[in-house]
Design an enzyme around this catalytic site. Structure first.
Site, short mmCIF file in Angstrom:
data_model
loop_
_atom_site.label_atom_id
_atom_site.label_comp_id
_atom_site.label_asym_id
_atom_site.label_seq_id
_atom_site.Cartn_x
_atom_site.Cartn_y
_atom_site.Cartn_z
CB ALA A 30 6.72 0.60 8.91
CB ALA A 31 2.39 -2.52 10.43
CB THR A 63 -6.74 -2.92 10.00
OG1 THR A 63 -7.43 -4.11 9.63
CG2 THR A 63 -6.40 -3.02 11.47
CG ASN A 85 -10.69 -7.60 2.80
OD1 ASN A 85 -11.37 -7.19 3.73
ND2 ASN A 85 -10.18 -8.81 2.77
CG HIS A 121 -3.76 -10.61 1.44
ND1 HIS A 121 -2.43 -10.36 1.64
CD2 HIS A 121 -4.42 -10.08 2.49
CE1 HIS A 121 -2.29 -9.67 2.76
NE2 HIS A 121 -3.48 -9.49 3.30
N GLY A 139 -10.65 -17.11 13.22
CA GLY A 139 -10.76 -15.65 13.37
C GLY A 139 -11.35 -14.90 12.19
CE1 TYR A 185 -2.14 -5.79 10.88
CE2 TYR A 185 -4.48 -6.27 10.67
CZ TYR A 185 -3.37 -5.55 10.29
OH TYR A 185 -3.49 -4.57 9.33
N GLY A 188 9.17 -5.31 2.69
CA GLY A 188 9.10 -4.44 1.51
C GLY A 188 10.13 -4.81 0.44
CB ILE A 218 -0.99 -0.03 1.19
CG1 ILE A 218 -1.85 -1.32 1.09
CG2 ILE A 218 -1.88 1.20 1.20
CD1 ILE A 218 -2.77 -1.56 2.26
N1 UFG Z 1 -9.67 -16.99 1.94
C1 UFG Z 1 -9.95 -18.23 1.40
N2 UFG Z 1 -8.91 -18.92 0.84
C2 UFG Z 1 -7.64 -18.45 0.79
C3 UFG Z 1 -7.37 -17.16 1.34
C4 UFG Z 1 -8.42 -16.45 1.90
O1 UFG Z 1 -11.08 -18.72 1.43
O2 UFG Z 1 -6.76 -19.14 0.28
C5 UFG Z 1 -10.78 -16.22 2.51
C6 UFG Z 1 -10.56 -15.83 3.95
O3 UFG Z 1 -10.93 -16.87 4.81
C7 UFG Z 1 -11.43 -14.59 4.05
C8 UFG Z 1 -11.36 -13.97 2.65
O4 UFG Z 1 -10.91 -15.02 1.80
O5 UFG Z 1 -12.74 -14.96 4.30
C9 UFG Z 1 -10.42 -12.81 2.54
O6 UFG Z 1 -9.18 -13.21 3.12
P1 UFG Z 1 -7.85 -12.33 3.04
O7 UFG Z 1 -6.78 -13.09 3.75
O8 UFG Z 1 -7.60 -11.92 1.64
O9 UFG Z 1 -8.24 -11.01 3.82
P2 UFG Z 1 -8.77 -10.85 5.32
O10 UFG Z 1 -10.21 -10.42 5.18
O11 UFG Z 1 -8.51 -11.99 6.19
O12 UFG Z 1 -7.79 -9.73 5.84
C10 UFG Z 1 -7.85 -8.39 5.48
C11 UFG Z 1 -6.46 -7.77 5.60
C12 UFG Z 1 -6.00 -7.80 7.02
C13 UFG Z 1 -7.05 -7.18 7.90
C14 UFG Z 1 -8.38 -7.82 7.70
C15 UFG Z 1 -9.46 -7.13 8.48
O13 UFG Z 1 -5.55 -8.43 4.79
O14 UFG Z 1 -4.80 -7.08 7.14
O15 UFG Z 1 -8.75 -7.76 6.32
O16 UFG Z 1 -10.45 -8.07 8.77
F1 UFG Z 1 -6.73 -7.31 9.19
#
Ligand code: UFG
Length: 328
Positions: free
Chosen positions: A72-73, A115, A168, A187, A283, A139, A35, A11
Protein backbone atom coordinates in the site's frame (compact mmCIF):
# COMPACT_ATOMS: atom_id res chain seq x y z
CA UNK A 1 -2.55 -16.04 7.11
CA UNK A 2 -0.52 -13.52 5.11
CA UNK A 3 -1.72 -9.90 5.21
CA UNK A 4 -1.26 -8.11 1.87
CA UNK A 5 -1.63 -4.35 2.19
CA UNK A 6 -2.39 -2.77 -1.18
CA UNK A 7 -3.34 -6.21 -2.49
CA UNK A 8 -6.01 -4.68 -4.76
CA UNK A 9 -3.30 -2.83 -6.69
CA UNK A 10 -1.20 -3.82 -9.69
CA UNK A 11 1.71 -5.64 -8.07
CA UNK A 12 -0.06 -6.70 -4.86
CA UNK A 13 -2.85 -8.46 -6.76
CA UNK A 14 -0.35 -10.64 -8.63
CA UNK A 15 1.32 -11.67 -5.37
CA UNK A 16 -2.09 -12.40 -3.89
CA UNK A 17 -2.81 -14.79 -6.73
CA UNK A 18 0.57 -16.53 -6.49
CA UNK A 19 0.39 -16.96 -2.70
CA UNK A 20 -3.06 -18.53 -2.97
CA UNK A 21 -1.87 -20.84 -5.75
CA UNK A 22 1.06 -21.78 -3.52
CA UNK A 23 -1.16 -22.83 -0.61
CA UNK A 24 -1.11 -19.71 1.57
CA UNK A 25 -4.25 -18.08 3.02
CA UNK A 26 -4.27 -14.36 2.34
CA UNK A 27 -6.06 -11.30 3.64
CA UNK A 28 -6.00 -8.29 1.33
CA UNK A 29 -6.20 -4.92 3.06
CA UNK A 30 -6.83 -1.97 0.75
CA UNK A 31 -8.66 1.36 1.02
CA UNK A 32 -9.45 1.21 -2.73
CA UNK A 33 -8.20 4.77 -3.31
CA UNK A 34 -5.95 3.37 -6.07
CA UNK A 35 -6.78 -0.33 -5.94
CA UNK A 36 -9.66 -2.19 -7.58
CA UNK A 37 -11.86 -4.57 -5.59
CA UNK A 38 -12.37 -6.71 -8.70
CA UNK A 39 -8.61 -7.43 -8.67
CA UNK A 40 -9.05 -9.27 -5.35
CA UNK A 41 -10.06 -12.61 -6.81
CA UNK A 42 -8.34 -14.73 -4.15
CA UNK A 43 -8.30 -14.76 -0.35
CA UNK A 44 -10.28 -12.47 1.94
CA UNK A 45 -10.66 -8.71 1.61
CA UNK A 46 -11.04 -5.83 4.09
CA UNK A 47 -11.55 -2.21 3.08
CA UNK A 48 -9.34 -0.50 5.67
CA UNK A 49 -7.07 2.53 5.57
CA UNK A 50 -3.65 2.03 7.15
CA UNK A 51 -3.98 5.48 8.69
CA UNK A 52 -6.85 4.24 10.87
CA UNK A 53 -5.05 2.61 13.78
CA UNK A 54 -8.20 1.31 15.49
CA UNK A 55 -9.47 -0.40 12.35
CA UNK A 56 -6.03 -1.84 11.80
CA UNK A 57 -5.92 -3.23 15.32
CA UNK A 58 -9.29 -4.88 14.85
CA UNK A 59 -7.96 -6.56 11.70
CA UNK A 60 -5.03 -7.99 13.68
CA UNK A 61 -7.45 -9.04 16.45
CA UNK A 62 -9.80 -10.80 14.04
CA UNK A 63 -7.31 -12.61 11.83
CA UNK A 64 -4.36 -14.79 12.70
CA UNK A 65 -1.65 -12.92 10.78
CA UNK A 66 1.76 -14.56 10.56
CA UNK A 67 3.51 -12.17 8.13
CA UNK A 68 2.82 -9.00 6.16
CA UNK A 69 3.50 -8.06 2.54
CA UNK A 70 3.33 -4.29 2.36
CA UNK A 71 2.45 -2.73 -1.00
CA UNK A 72 0.00 0.00 0.00
CA UNK A 73 1.55 3.27 -1.18
CA UNK A 74 1.26 6.05 -3.70
CA UNK A 75 3.74 5.50 -6.53
CA UNK A 76 3.71 8.40 -8.96
CA UNK A 77 7.02 10.21 -9.00
CA UNK A 78 5.53 13.26 -10.74
CA UNK A 79 2.66 13.55 -8.24
CA UNK A 80 5.09 13.22 -5.34
CA UNK A 81 6.90 16.33 -6.58
CA UNK A 82 3.60 18.25 -6.70
CA UNK A 83 2.20 16.94 -3.40
CA UNK A 84 5.06 15.66 -1.22
CA UNK A 85 3.03 15.69 2.01
CA UNK A 86 0.62 13.15 0.58
CA UNK A 87 3.55 10.80 0.00
CA UNK A 88 5.10 11.21 3.43
CA UNK A 89 1.70 10.62 5.06
CA UNK A 90 0.57 7.67 2.97
CA UNK A 91 3.89 5.94 2.37
CA UNK A 92 5.81 6.71 5.54
CA UNK A 93 3.39 7.63 8.37
CA UNK A 94 0.98 4.84 7.50
CA UNK A 95 3.83 2.32 7.44
CA UNK A 96 4.78 3.50 10.92
CA UNK A 97 1.24 2.75 12.02
CA UNK A 98 1.41 -0.68 10.46
CA UNK A 99 4.72 -1.50 12.16
CA UNK A 100 3.40 -0.25 15.49
CA UNK A 101 0.34 -2.49 15.30
CA UNK A 102 2.42 -5.44 14.07
CA UNK A 103 4.71 -5.00 17.05
CA UNK A 104 1.74 -4.83 19.43
CA UNK A 105 0.39 -8.11 18.06
CA UNK A 106 3.77 -9.85 17.90
CA UNK A 107 3.88 -10.10 14.10
CA UNK A 108 7.57 -10.13 13.30
CA UNK A 109 7.94 -10.60 9.54
CA UNK A 110 7.36 -8.12 6.73
CA UNK A 111 8.21 -7.89 3.03
CA UNK A 112 8.38 -4.34 1.80
CA UNK A 113 7.71 -3.04 -1.68
CA UNK A 114 10.68 -0.76 -2.28
CA UNK A 115 12.02 0.86 -5.42
CA UNK A 116 14.97 1.70 -7.64
CA UNK A 117 13.99 5.33 -7.00
CA UNK A 118 16.10 5.02 -3.82
CA UNK A 119 19.24 5.23 -5.96
CA UNK A 120 18.35 8.57 -7.53
CA UNK A 121 20.83 9.24 -10.32
CA UNK A 122 23.20 6.30 -9.97
CA UNK A 123 26.95 6.76 -10.21
CA UNK A 124 27.43 3.36 -11.87
CA UNK A 125 25.19 0.83 -13.63
CA UNK A 126 24.24 -1.98 -13.19
CA UNK A 127 23.25 -0.92 -9.69
CA UNK A 128 24.05 -3.06 -6.67
CA UNK A 129 22.20 -2.88 -3.34
CA UNK A 130 25.13 -1.14 -1.64
CA UNK A 131 25.12 1.79 -4.10
CA UNK A 132 24.51 5.21 -2.49
CA UNK A 133 20.88 5.85 -1.57
CA UNK A 134 20.17 9.36 -2.78
CA UNK A 135 16.56 9.71 -3.98
CA UNK A 136 15.77 12.76 -6.06
CA UNK A 137 12.03 12.98 -5.45
CA UNK A 138 9.64 12.72 -2.46
CA UNK A 139 8.38 9.32 -3.65
CA UNK A 140 11.87 7.81 -3.41
CA UNK A 141 12.52 9.74 -0.20
CA UNK A 142 9.36 8.35 1.43
CA UNK A 143 10.40 4.78 0.53
CA UNK A 144 13.92 5.36 1.86
CA UNK A 145 12.46 6.63 5.15
CA UNK A 146 10.53 3.37 5.41
CA UNK A 147 13.66 1.31 4.71
CA UNK A 148 15.45 3.20 7.50
CA UNK A 149 12.54 2.58 9.84
CA UNK A 150 12.57 -1.13 9.00
CA UNK A 151 16.27 -1.27 9.72
CA UNK A 152 15.75 0.30 13.16
CA UNK A 153 12.86 -2.06 13.95
CA UNK A 154 15.02 -4.97 12.87
CA UNK A 155 18.06 -3.82 14.86
CA UNK A 156 16.20 -2.96 18.06
CA UNK A 157 12.79 -4.69 18.13
CA UNK A 158 13.29 -8.12 16.60
CA UNK A 159 11.47 -7.42 13.35
CA UNK A 160 12.64 -9.43 10.33
CA UNK A 161 12.18 -7.75 6.99
CA UNK A 162 13.01 -8.15 3.34
CA UNK A 163 12.98 -5.02 1.24
CA UNK A 164 12.57 -5.63 -2.49
CA UNK A 165 13.75 -2.77 -4.69
CA UNK A 166 11.90 -3.12 -7.97
CA UNK A 167 13.10 -1.60 -11.18
CA UNK A 168 10.32 -1.08 -13.79
CA UNK A 169 7.43 -3.43 -13.09
CA UNK A 170 5.64 -4.36 -16.32
CA UNK A 171 3.48 -7.01 -17.97
CA UNK A 172 0.41 -8.80 -16.65
CA UNK A 173 -0.80 -12.13 -15.31
CA UNK A 174 -0.18 -14.73 -18.04
CA UNK A 175 -3.73 -16.09 -17.55
CA UNK A 176 -4.93 -12.50 -18.14
CA UNK A 177 -7.06 -12.42 -14.99
CA UNK A 178 -5.42 -9.27 -13.57
CA UNK A 179 -3.06 -6.56 -14.79
CA UNK A 180 -2.03 -2.92 -14.67
CA UNK A 181 -4.87 -0.39 -14.27
CA UNK A 182 -3.68 2.97 -12.97
CA UNK A 183 -5.88 6.01 -13.09
CA UNK A 184 -4.46 8.31 -14.29
CA UNK A 185 -1.86 6.20 -16.11
CA UNK A 186 1.71 7.52 -16.24
CA UNK A 187 3.78 4.42 -17.06
CA UNK A 188 5.35 3.99 -20.46
CA UNK A 189 4.12 0.56 -21.60
CA UNK A 190 0.38 1.00 -20.83
CA UNK A 191 0.49 4.49 -22.39
CA UNK A 192 2.08 3.12 -25.57
CA UNK A 193 -0.56 0.38 -25.63
CA UNK A 194 -3.23 3.09 -25.28
CA UNK A 195 -1.86 4.52 -28.53
CA UNK A 196 -1.95 1.07 -30.14
CA UNK A 197 -5.56 0.52 -29.12
CA UNK A 198 -6.64 3.97 -30.30
CA UNK A 199 -7.34 5.46 -26.88
CA UNK A 200 -4.64 8.08 -27.55
CA UNK A 201 -3.59 9.62 -30.85
CA UNK A 202 0.13 9.32 -30.23
CA UNK A 203 2.84 8.62 -27.68
CA UNK A 204 5.34 11.23 -26.55
CA UNK A 205 8.96 10.47 -25.77
CA UNK A 206 10.06 12.58 -22.82
CA UNK A 207 13.52 13.64 -23.94
CA UNK A 208 15.85 12.32 -26.65
CA UNK A 209 19.02 14.04 -25.46
CA UNK A 210 19.99 11.64 -22.68
CA UNK A 211 23.41 10.08 -22.48
CA UNK A 212 22.29 6.76 -24.03
CA UNK A 213 22.72 5.10 -27.45
CA UNK A 214 19.54 6.55 -28.98
CA UNK A 215 19.21 9.50 -26.60
CA UNK A 216 16.12 8.16 -24.79
CA UNK A 217 16.05 6.86 -21.20
CA UNK A 218 17.01 3.26 -20.56
CA UNK A 219 15.13 1.16 -17.99
CA UNK A 220 15.18 -2.41 -16.73
CA UNK A 221 11.67 -3.84 -17.24
CA UNK A 222 10.80 -6.76 -14.99
CA UNK A 223 7.71 -8.93 -15.42
CA UNK A 224 5.18 -8.60 -12.60
CA UNK A 225 4.96 -12.43 -12.38
CA UNK A 226 8.72 -12.53 -11.75
CA UNK A 227 8.26 -9.89 -9.05
CA UNK A 228 5.52 -12.04 -7.52
CA UNK A 229 7.82 -15.05 -7.49
CA UNK A 230 10.53 -13.03 -5.71
CA UNK A 231 8.01 -12.13 -2.98
CA UNK A 232 7.13 -15.77 -2.47
CA UNK A 233 10.83 -16.62 -2.21
CA UNK A 234 11.40 -13.72 0.19
CA UNK A 235 8.59 -15.02 2.40
CA UNK A 236 10.14 -18.49 2.40
CA UNK A 237 13.49 -16.88 3.21
CA UNK A 238 11.97 -15.18 6.26
CA UNK A 239 10.35 -18.45 7.34
CA UNK A 240 13.88 -19.78 8.02
CA UNK A 241 14.65 -18.68 11.60
CA UNK A 242 18.38 -18.16 10.98
CA UNK A 243 17.97 -15.81 8.04
CA UNK A 244 18.50 -12.12 8.75
CA UNK A 245 16.70 -9.07 7.39
CA UNK A 246 17.85 -8.29 3.88
CA UNK A 247 17.51 -6.04 0.85
CA UNK A 248 17.38 -7.16 -2.79
CA UNK A 249 17.24 -5.50 -6.20
CA UNK A 250 14.75 -7.01 -8.63
CA UNK A 251 15.41 -6.50 -12.32
CA UNK A 252 16.57 -8.47 -15.34
CA UNK A 253 19.92 -6.74 -15.63
CA UNK A 254 19.26 -5.56 -19.17
CA UNK A 255 18.14 -2.13 -20.26
CA UNK A 256 15.76 -1.00 -23.01
CA UNK A 257 15.42 2.54 -24.26
CA UNK A 258 12.06 4.31 -24.56
CA UNK A 259 12.38 3.98 -28.35
CA UNK A 260 13.07 0.25 -28.09
CA UNK A 261 10.01 -0.19 -25.88
CA UNK A 262 7.84 1.70 -28.38
CA UNK A 263 9.20 -0.37 -31.29
CA UNK A 264 8.59 -3.59 -29.38
CA UNK A 265 5.00 -2.50 -28.67
CA UNK A 266 4.48 -1.76 -32.36
CA UNK A 267 5.85 -5.19 -33.29
CA UNK A 268 3.77 -7.10 -30.70
CA UNK A 269 0.52 -5.26 -31.43
CA UNK A 270 1.02 -4.99 -35.19
CA UNK A 271 -0.22 -1.39 -34.97
CA UNK A 272 1.63 1.70 -36.15
CA UNK A 273 0.98 5.03 -34.41
CA UNK A 274 2.48 8.48 -34.19
CA UNK A 275 5.52 8.99 -31.96
CA UNK A 276 6.34 12.56 -30.86
CA UNK A 277 9.32 13.88 -28.99
CA UNK A 278 8.83 16.29 -26.10
CA UNK A 279 11.16 17.81 -23.55
CA UNK A 280 12.51 15.89 -20.60
CA UNK A 281 10.26 14.90 -17.70
CA UNK A 282 11.65 16.20 -14.43
CA UNK A 283 13.73 13.76 -12.39
CA UNK A 284 14.36 10.99 -14.95
CA UNK A 285 17.82 9.38 -14.65
CA UNK A 286 19.48 8.43 -17.99
CA UNK A 287 19.90 4.73 -17.21
CA UNK A 288 18.57 2.43 -14.49
CA UNK A 289 19.66 -1.19 -14.70
CA UNK A 290 19.66 -3.63 -11.80
CA UNK A 291 22.40 -5.90 -10.65
CA UNK A 292 20.15 -8.56 -9.14
CA UNK A 293 22.87 -11.15 -8.52
CA UNK A 294 22.13 -11.07 -4.80
CA UNK A 295 18.49 -12.11 -5.25
CA UNK A 296 19.56 -14.85 -7.66
CA UNK A 297 22.13 -16.16 -5.24
CA UNK A 298 20.38 -15.88 -1.89
CA UNK A 299 16.70 -16.18 -2.83
CA UNK A 300 17.44 -18.55 -5.75
CA UNK A 301 15.29 -16.22 -7.84
CA UNK A 302 15.41 -16.63 -11.61
CA UNK A 303 13.18 -14.41 -13.78
CA UNK A 304 11.04 -16.51 -16.16
CA UNK A 305 10.06 -13.71 -18.54
CA UNK A 306 13.18 -11.61 -19.21
CA UNK A 307 12.27 -11.07 -22.85
CA UNK A 308 10.76 -7.63 -23.49
CA UNK A 309 8.48 -9.03 -26.21
CA UNK A 310 7.02 -11.56 -23.77
CA UNK A 311 6.51 -8.80 -21.20
CA UNK A 312 4.72 -6.57 -23.72
CA UNK A 313 2.69 -9.52 -25.04
CA UNK A 314 1.15 -10.21 -21.62
CA UNK A 315 0.58 -6.47 -21.07
CA UNK A 316 -1.13 -6.26 -24.47
CA UNK A 317 -3.44 -9.24 -23.79
CA UNK A 318 -4.53 -7.60 -20.56
CA UNK A 319 -4.80 -4.16 -22.14
CA UNK A 320 -7.17 -5.46 -24.81
CA UNK A 321 -9.34 -7.11 -22.16
CA UNK A 322 -9.41 -3.99 -19.97
CA UNK A 323 -10.23 -1.72 -22.92
CA UNK A 324 -12.48 -4.05 -24.90
CA UNK A 325 -14.83 -1.11 -25.56
CA UNK A 326 -12.11 0.44 -27.77
CA UNK A 327 -11.84 -2.60 -30.01
CA UNK A 328 -14.04 -2.31 -33.09
N1 UFG B 1 8.17 7.96 -20.70
C1 UFG B 1 8.00 8.58 -21.92
N2 UFG B 1 6.72 8.88 -22.29
C2 UFG B 1 5.63 8.60 -21.53
C3 UFG B 1 5.83 7.94 -20.28
C4 UFG B 1 7.12 7.63 -19.89
O1 UFG B 1 8.95 8.87 -22.65
O2 UFG B 1 4.52 8.92 -21.94
C5 UFG B 1 9.54 7.59 -20.29
C6 UFG B 1 9.95 8.18 -18.97
O3 UFG B 1 10.42 9.49 -19.14
C7 UFG B 1 11.00 7.18 -18.53
C8 UFG B 1 10.52 5.84 -19.11
O4 UFG B 1 9.60 6.20 -20.13
O5 UFG B 1 12.22 7.50 -19.10
C9 UFG B 1 9.83 4.96 -18.11
O6 UFG B 1 8.85 5.75 -17.44
P1 UFG B 1 7.77 5.14 -16.43
O7 UFG B 1 6.93 6.28 -15.95
O8 UFG B 1 7.09 3.99 -17.07
O9 UFG B 1 8.66 4.55 -15.27
P2 UFG B 1 9.74 5.27 -14.35
O10 UFG B 1 11.07 4.72 -14.78
O11 UFG B 1 9.62 6.73 -14.31
O12 UFG B 1 9.25 4.81 -12.92
C10 UFG B 1 9.40 3.53 -12.41
C11 UFG B 1 8.30 3.25 -11.39
C12 UFG B 1 8.41 4.18 -10.23
C13 UFG B 1 9.81 4.13 -9.68
C14 UFG B 1 10.83 4.38 -10.74
C15 UFG B 1 12.23 4.21 -10.23
O13 UFG B 1 7.05 3.37 -11.98
O14 UFG B 1 7.50 3.81 -9.24
O15 UFG B 1 10.65 3.46 -11.82
O16 UFG B 1 13.06 5.02 -10.99
F1 UFG B 1 9.99 5.06 -8.73
Amino acid sequence: MILITGGAGYIGSHINKLLNKSGYDTLVLDNLVKGHEEAVKWGKFVNVDLGDENELKSVFETYDIEAVMHFAAFSSVAESVQEPEKYFKNNYENTRNLLKVMNEFGVKRIIFSSTAALYGIPETVPIKEDAPLQPINPYGESKLMVENLLKDESDFRGLKYVSLRYFNAAGADIDCEIGENHNPESHLIPLVLDAAIGKRDSISIFGDDYNTDDGTCVRDYIHVEDLADAHLKALQYLEEPFNDSNVFNLGNGSGFSVREVIDTCKKVTGVDFEVKTEGRREGDPDILIADAAKAREILKWEPKYPDLEDIVETAWNWHKKLNSNYIA
